[in-house]
Design a protein around this motif. Structure first.
Motif, PDB file in Angstrom:
ATOM      1  N   VAL A   1       5.784   3.771   9.411  1.00 29.47           N
ATOM      2  CA  VAL A   1       5.700   3.826  10.876  1.00 29.47           C
ATOM      3  C   VAL A   1       4.238   3.945  11.316  1.00 29.47           C
ATOM      4  O   VAL A   1       3.760   3.188  12.165  1.00 29.47           O
ATOM      5  CB  VAL A   1       6.518   5.031  11.438  1.00 29.47           C
ATOM      6  CG1 VAL A   1       6.193   5.287  12.900  1.00 29.47           C
ATOM      7  CG2 VAL A   1       8.005   4.786  11.265  1.00 29.47           C
ATOM      8  N   VAL A   2       3.526   4.892  10.710  1.00 28.78           N
ATOM      9  CA  VAL A   2       2.122   5.139  11.107  1.00 28.78           C
ATOM     10  C   VAL A   2       1.253   3.901  10.805  1.00 28.78           C
ATOM     11  O   VAL A   2       0.442   3.488  11.639  1.00 28.78           O
ATOM     12  CB  VAL A   2       1.581   6.401  10.385  1.00 28.78           C
ATOM     13  CG1 VAL A   2       0.083   6.551  10.609  1.00 28.78           C
ATOM     14  CG2 VAL A   2       2.322   7.643  10.860  1.00 28.78           C
TER      15      VAL A   2
ATOM     16  N   ASP B   1       0.831  -1.208   0.000  1.00 28.03           N
ATOM     17  CA  ASP B   1       0.000   0.000   0.000  1.00 28.03           C
ATOM     18  C   ASP B   1       0.869   1.263   0.000  1.00 28.03           C
ATOM     19  O   ASP B   1       0.649   2.171  -0.803  1.00 28.03           O
ATOM     20  CB  ASP B   1      -0.919  -0.021   1.230  1.00 28.03           C
ATOM     21  CG  ASP B   1      -1.802   1.209   1.279  1.00 28.03           C
ATOM     22  OD1 ASP B   1      -2.464   1.485   0.270  1.00 28.03           O
ATOM     23  OD2 ASP B   1      -1.793   1.913   2.299  1.00 28.03           O
ATOM     24  N   VAL B   2       1.855   1.323   0.876  1.00 33.10           N
ATOM     25  CA  VAL B   2       2.696   2.515   0.977  1.00 33.10           C
ATOM     26  C   VAL B   2       3.419   2.779  -0.340  1.00 33.10           C
ATOM     27  O   VAL B   2       3.488   3.926  -0.814  1.00 33.10           O
ATOM     28  CB  VAL B   2       3.706   2.387   2.147  1.00 33.10           C
ATOM     29  CG1 VAL B   2       4.812   3.452   2.042  1.00 33.10           C
ATOM     30  CG2 VAL B   2       2.987   2.525   3.487  1.00 33.10           C
ATOM     31  N   PHE B   3       3.927   1.712  -0.957  1.00 35.09           N
ATOM     32  CA  PHE B   3       4.683   1.901  -2.198  1.00 35.09           C
ATOM     33  C   PHE B   3       3.819   1.767  -3.453  1.00 35.09           C
ATOM     34  O   PHE B   3       4.318   1.824  -4.572  1.00 35.09           O
ATOM     35  CB  PHE B   3       5.887   0.953  -2.241  1.00 35.09           C
ATOM     36  CG  PHE B   3       6.881   1.266  -1.148  1.00 35.09           C
ATOM     37  CD1 PHE B   3       7.658   2.414  -1.222  1.00 35.09           C
ATOM     38  CD2 PHE B   3       6.991   0.461  -0.029  1.00 35.09           C
ATOM     39  CE1 PHE B   3       8.544   2.740  -0.199  1.00 35.09           C
ATOM     40  CE2 PHE B   3       7.877   0.780   1.001  1.00 35.09           C
ATOM     41  CZ  PHE B   3       8.653   1.928   0.914  1.00 35.09           C
ATOM     42  N   ASP B   4       2.509   1.583  -3.220  1.00 26.87           N
ATOM     43  CA  ASP B   4       1.535   1.529  -4.321  1.00 26.87           C
ATOM     44  C   ASP B   4       1.941   0.496  -5.371  1.00 26.87           C
ATOM     45  O   ASP B   4       1.924   0.760  -6.570  1.00 26.87           O
ATOM     46  CB  ASP B   4       1.418   2.934  -4.958  1.00 26.87           C
ATOM     47  CG  ASP B   4       0.094   3.112  -5.689  1.00 26.87           C
ATOM     48  OD1 ASP B   4      -0.925   2.571  -5.211  1.00 26.87           O
ATOM     49  OD2 ASP B   4       0.088   3.789  -6.740  1.00 26.87           O
TER      50      ASP B   4
ATOM     51  N   ASP C   1      11.924   6.525   0.907  1.00 29.70           N
ATOM     52  CA  ASP C   1      12.594   7.718   1.423  1.00 29.70           C
ATOM     53  C   ASP C   1      12.039   8.046   2.806  1.00 29.70           C
ATOM     54  O   ASP C   1      11.319   7.240   3.400  1.00 29.70           O
ATOM     55  CB  ASP C   1      12.424   8.894   0.450  1.00 29.70           C
ATOM     56  CG  ASP C   1      10.952   9.243   0.217  1.00 29.70           C
ATOM     57  OD1 ASP C   1      10.069   8.677   0.900  1.00 29.70           O
ATOM     58  OD2 ASP C   1      10.671  10.093  -0.647  1.00 29.70           O
ATOM     59  N   SER C   2      12.362   9.223   3.315  1.00 29.29           N
ATOM     60  CA  SER C   2      11.959   9.555   4.692  1.00 29.29           C
ATOM     61  C   SER C   2      10.433   9.627   4.820  1.00 29.29           C
ATOM     62  O   SER C   2       9.875   9.228   5.841  1.00 29.29           O
ATOM     63  CB  SER C   2      12.596  10.873   5.133  1.00 29.29           C
ATOM     64  OG  SER C   2      12.139  11.930   4.322  1.00 29.29           O
ATOM     65  N   LEU C   3       9.762  10.113   3.780  1.00 26.23           N
ATOM     66  CA  LEU C   3       8.291  10.199   3.855  1.00 26.23           C
ATOM     67  C   LEU C   3       7.670   8.801   3.849  1.00 26.23           C
ATOM     68  O   LEU C   3       6.743   8.515   4.615  1.00 26.23           O
ATOM     69  CB  LEU C   3       7.740  11.038   2.691  1.00 26.23           C
ATOM     70  CG  LEU C   3       6.242  11.312   2.756  1.00 26.23           C
ATOM     71  CD1 LEU C   3       5.884  12.187   3.959  1.00 26.23           C
ATOM     72  CD2 LEU C   3       5.748  12.002   1.483  1.00 26.23           C
TER      73      LEU C   3
ATOM     74  N   GLU D   1      13.097   1.685  -4.520  1.00 25.80           N
ATOM     75  CA  GLU D   1      13.505   3.015  -4.973  1.00 25.80           C
ATOM     76  C   GLU D   1      12.788   4.142  -4.226  1.00 25.80           C
ATOM     77  O   GLU D   1      13.392   5.156  -3.893  1.00 25.80           O
ATOM     78  CB  GLU D   1      13.254   3.128  -6.480  1.00 25.80           C
ATOM     79  CG  GLU D   1      14.012   4.273  -7.106  1.00 25.80           C
ATOM     80  CD  GLU D   1      13.532   4.583  -8.513  1.00 25.80           C
ATOM     81  OE1 GLU D   1      12.798   3.746  -9.085  1.00 25.80           O
ATOM     82  OE2 GLU D   1      13.889   5.647  -9.019  1.00 25.80           O
ATOM     83  N   ASP D   2      11.502   3.964  -3.952  1.00 23.54           N
ATOM     84  CA  ASP D   2      10.726   5.051  -3.346  1.00 23.54           C
ATOM     85  C   ASP D   2      10.820   5.095  -1.818  1.00 23.54           C
ATOM     86  O   ASP D   2      10.094   5.848  -1.174  1.00 23.54           O
ATOM     87  CB  ASP D   2       9.240   4.912  -3.733  1.00 23.54           C
ATOM     88  CG  ASP D   2       9.022   5.173  -5.210  1.00 23.54           C
ATOM     89  OD1 ASP D   2       9.947   5.704  -5.859  1.00 23.54           O
ATOM     90  OD2 ASP D   2       7.932   4.827  -5.714  1.00 23.54           O
TER      91      ASP D   2
ATOM     92  N   ILE E   1       7.987   7.312   7.227  1.00 20.80           N
ATOM     93  CA  ILE E   1       6.988   7.835   8.176  1.00 20.80           C
ATOM     94  C   ILE E   1       5.632   7.169   7.939  1.00 20.80           C
ATOM     95  O   ILE E   1       4.940   6.784   8.885  1.00 20.80           O
ATOM     96  CB  ILE E   1       6.880   9.375   8.043  1.00 20.80           C
ATOM     97  CG1 ILE E   1       8.106  10.002   8.711  1.00 20.80           C
ATOM     98  CG2 ILE E   1       5.605   9.908   8.662  1.00 20.80           C
ATOM     99  CD1 ILE E   1       8.395  11.411   8.323  1.00 20.80           C
ATOM    100  N   ARG E   2       5.275   6.994   6.687  1.00 20.03           N
ATOM    101  CA  ARG E   2       3.983   6.346   6.381  1.00 20.03           C
ATOM    102  C   ARG E   2       4.012   4.883   6.824  1.00 20.03           C
ATOM    103  O   ARG E   2       3.003   4.348   7.289  1.00 20.03           O
ATOM    104  CB  ARG E   2       3.670   6.495   4.886  1.00 20.03           C
ATOM    105  CG  ARG E   2       3.462   7.976   4.510  1.00 20.03           C
ATOM    106  CD  ARG E   2       3.303   8.191   3.022  1.00 20.03           C
ATOM    107  NE  ARG E   2       2.123   7.531   2.528  1.00 20.03           N
ATOM    108  CZ  ARG E   2       2.086   6.735   1.463  1.00 20.03           C
ATOM    109  NH1 ARG E   2       3.194   6.517   0.767  1.00 20.03           N
ATOM    110  NH2 ARG E   2       0.963   6.170   1.092  1.00 20.03           N
TER     111      ARG E   2
END
Lengths: 306, 77
Positions: free
Chosen positions: B43-44, B13-16, B35-37, B32-33, B40-41
């Protein structure tokens, strides 16, 4: 002044990790940003650093502030994805928690200014803004900037716009002071008025050939009122540059746009039409995916009266 | 259900990316995707899925999915 960017780069790399062969993600971003830097933006940023140093800020402080800004942004991103909305929605809350804290604000604003140099979307917006100035600048025209921030865009407006008169209005005295110092040092223009006021209380009968409202709407409770007022202040053949963001949490962002359409609906309600636009979705994604997954999107427009 | 299986749809889901398959050895460098954002997604989403809370930066210090799983196990008690 010539080497200030190089010193900042080295200081950022030092701040973001040890000098080993394996780069940390933040070091990699810094290296990429410096490799891709826009030359004109680099000149402006050198000027910003020069003024900041004259004001007593050191380059290590700027690097440290940028690290602080990234940490603060990550905290707000975590809040946003956990709660589904920005932390604050009222200006009063932000004043109480952020704007009134001078030490916090100093670091935050310095970090924000450094991000202008390092974040790829900022470079694209700066170039879009410059094109706006080159296309709509008028030698006998009047220019209004709402929200001076760190003064970098205002300086570019004077440098590239060639207007005969400038008004700069901002709620923050510190922002106005910084902008005043930037313009006094680097441009030979005396016809600039700095007005310390809430834009909604800013009283002028005259109209402007060009108005710039960059990264302001997300900081206000009533963006519609801002746009309505902007339209009243714009000449019939004038143009308004506006940038804002969608799903982009920061501590002082209080108005949440969840879709690009929500931004553009406000324009239509204010009687403003889109002349040109720039959408920058989150890196490597599409607008559709960014909106669906609530990833940050930056948008900028050149607007006209309809 | 083991934790790796529960993490699978979160990562997709996070990396679609419905085809994404993670293992204990998967690191940020493999996606590849990531990154810090994205972190965070993750983690949540992990906090919500497992009913746990991470301190700021805690999950960022794990170097691969296997270490992440160990931390989740420890938090669950």
């Amino acid at each position: 002044m010539e080497n200030s960017l190089q010193i900042l780069k080295e200081e950022l790399l030092r701040t973001f990790g040890a000098a080993t062969s394996e780069r940390t993600p933040r070091q990699t971003s810094v290296l990429k940003a410096f490799a891709d830097m826009d030359k004109e933006l680099a000149i402006i940023m050198e000027r910003y650093i020069y003024i900041a140093q004259k004001n007593g800020d050191t380059i290590p402080f700027m690097a440290e502030s940028y690290a602080f800004f990234l940490d603060e942004t990550e905290k707000e991103e975590r809040y946003f994805y956990s709660e589904g909305h920005y932390r604050y929605s009222k200006l009063e809350e932000v004043f109480h928690s952020v704007y009134d804290d001078e030490v916090y604000m100093k670091k935050y604003m310095t970090g924000l200014a450094v991000s202008l140099l390092l974040w790829p979307q900022h470079k694209r917006f700066f170039v879009f803004f410059r094109t706006f100035l080159q296309t709509h600048g008028k030698s006998k025209g009047a220019y209004l900037e709402v929200g001076a921030g760190h003064g970098v865009f205002c300086l570019e407006a004077i440098r590239a716009g060639g207007f005969s008169r400038y008004d700069v209005v901002d709620l923050s005295e510190a922002s106005l002071d910084l902008t005043k110092k930037m313009t006094a040092e680097f441009v030979d223009t005396h016809d600039i008025r700095f007005i310390h006021s809430d834009f909604l209380n800013f009283a002028r009968k005259e109209q402007y050939d060009a108005i710039s409202i960059g990264e302001v709407l997300e900081h206000v409770e009533t963006p519609q009122m801002f746009l309505d007022k902007s339209r009243r202040l714009l000449k019939d053949d004038g143009r308004l540059y506006l940038s804002t963001c969608v799903n982009a949490p920061e501590i002082d962002h209080i108005y949440l746009f969840r879709k690009i359409q929500e931004v553009e609906d406000l324009f239509a309600s204010a009687g403003l039409g889109i002349d040109e636009k720039l959408y920058v979705p989150y890196k490597n994604t599409t607008i559709e995916r960014s909106e669906r997954q609530k990833l940050p999107i930056n948008v900028a427009y050149i607007l006209k009266k309809i | 259900m083991d934790i790796l299986k529960e993490l699978q749809p979160i990562f997709q889901d996070v990396f679609d990316d419905e085809t994404l398959v993670i293992t204990d050895e998967t690191t940020a460098a493999d996606i590849e995707d990531w990154d810090s954002l994205a972190q965070i997604r993750l983690v949540v989403a992990i906090e919500k899925q497992f009913g746990i809370k991470f301190a700021f930066g805690e999950l960022q210090n794990t170097s691969n999915v296997g270490e992440m799983i160990k931390l989740i196990q420890k938090k669950r008690g």
